[in-house]
Design an enzyme around this catalytic site. Structure first.
Site, mmCIF file in Angstrom:
data_model
loop_
_atom_site.group_PDB
_atom_site.id
_atom_site.type_symbol
_atom_site.label_atom_id
_atom_site.label_comp_id
_atom_site.label_asym_id
_atom_site.label_seq_id
_atom_site.Cartn_x
_atom_site.Cartn_y
_atom_site.Cartn_z
ATOM 1 N N ILE A 280 0.865 -1.176 0.000
ATOM 2 C CA ILE A 280 0.000 0.000 0.000
ATOM 3 C C ILE A 280 0.901 1.225 0.000
ATOM 4 C CG2 ILE A 280 -0.229 -0.005 2.533
ATOM 5 C CD1 ILE A 280 -3.064 1.169 2.090
ATOM 6 N N CYS A 281 0.606 2.158 -0.889
ATOM 7 C CA CYS A 281 1.463 3.328 -1.042
ATOM 8 C C CYS A 281 0.602 4.538 -1.354
ATOM 9 C CB CYS A 281 2.498 3.102 -2.152
ATOM 10 S SG CYS A 281 1.753 2.868 -3.773
ATOM 11 N N LYS A 282 1.219 5.692 -1.438
ATOM 12 C CA LYS A 282 0.502 6.911 -1.805
ATOM 13 C C LYS A 282 -0.034 6.794 -3.229
ATOM 14 C CE LYS A 282 3.175 10.064 1.142
ATOM 15 N NZ LYS A 282 4.071 11.222 1.162
#
Length: 247
Positions: free
Chosen positions: A105-107
């Site tokens: 999960i990332c920006k």
């Protein structure tokens, strides 16, 4: 691999991985350790004959019972121990699946992320937004290279304002003209404030001995001078972001 309840790790400004839940939506593995990846969306719910909500594992295709886990964002498969999302990512985030099956999960604006698994450590290039987007582009919108972090972002050059980079949140002038003009304006204001201070001191010096309220006027005048000098230095020393080209 982290458990589903593990809090997300805060990412740095280079787009590093924020968290992982450890599917192969990310593929095309290159020999230098770089892969191309795509966003992963939660699979639709399914219901068994008993009405139990279930989802299909994105890695081994095993059905996962998610009853009692509906408040979670991801669930762990009991067979392969990999994670599958059951909710959309939090606001401003997105899911990406590494070729090693680790769910990251990332920006949402990240373009490159690194898999945190010690046995992988691949760099994933995320799929850019399609060029034929249906969004209406405002007149004057251009791609700007941030002078602080070298990130490219969109900015309306017709706006008479400073640009704030969405990545590092620092302010810069788009092109040298804006900062130069503002610097000259505040330099002129500094000169006028200095003349005001000198005039006020020379004309009211004797009067101030008997009227202490005059010192308030001195303080205001010097504060105006200090503010104008500060803004002059601020604009004259401001970094300049360059326009790369139209959108």
């Amino acid at each position: 691999m982290a458990e589903e309840s593990t809090p997300l790790i805060i990412s740095n400004q280079t787009g590093a991985t924020e968290g992982f839940y450890g599917g192969n939506n990310a593929n095309n593995y290159y020999g230098d350790g770089t892969v191309e990846g795509a966003d992963e969306v939660p699979p639709p719910y399914d219901h068994s004959a008993a009405g139990v909500p279930m989802v299909t594992c994105r890695v081994c295709q095993t059905m996962i019972d998610i009853s009692g886990k509906m408040e979670q964002h991801v669930v762990k498969c009991a067979k392969c121990s990999e994670a599958t999302p059951i909710k959309n990512a939090p606001a401003g985030k997105k899911y990406v699946r590494c070729p090693c099956n680790c769910l990251l999960i990332c920006k949402s604006r990240s373009q490159r992320i690194a898999c945190p698994r010690s046995t992988c450590k691949r760099i994933i290039n995320l799929t850019p937004a399609p060029p034929n987007s249906s969004l209406t582009v405002a007149p004057g919108m251009c791609r700007v290279v941030c002078s602080h972090c070298n990130t490219i972002f969109l900015f309306n050059t017709l706006t008479n304002a400073l640009a704030r980079c969405p990545n590092c949140r620092k302010v810069s002038s788009v092109g040298p003209e804006y900062a130069r003009c503002r610097g000259l304006v505040f330099a002129a204001a500094s000169l006028l404030a200095l003349i005001l201070c000198i005039t006020l001191l020379t004309t009211t010096m004797q009067y101030a001995y008997t009227h202490s309220a005059t010192y308030i006027a001195y303080i205001v005048a010097f504060l105006l001078l200090a503010l104008a000098l500060y803004r002059t230095i601020y604009y004259c020393s401001m970094k300049v972001s360059l326009v790369e080209g139209p959108v």
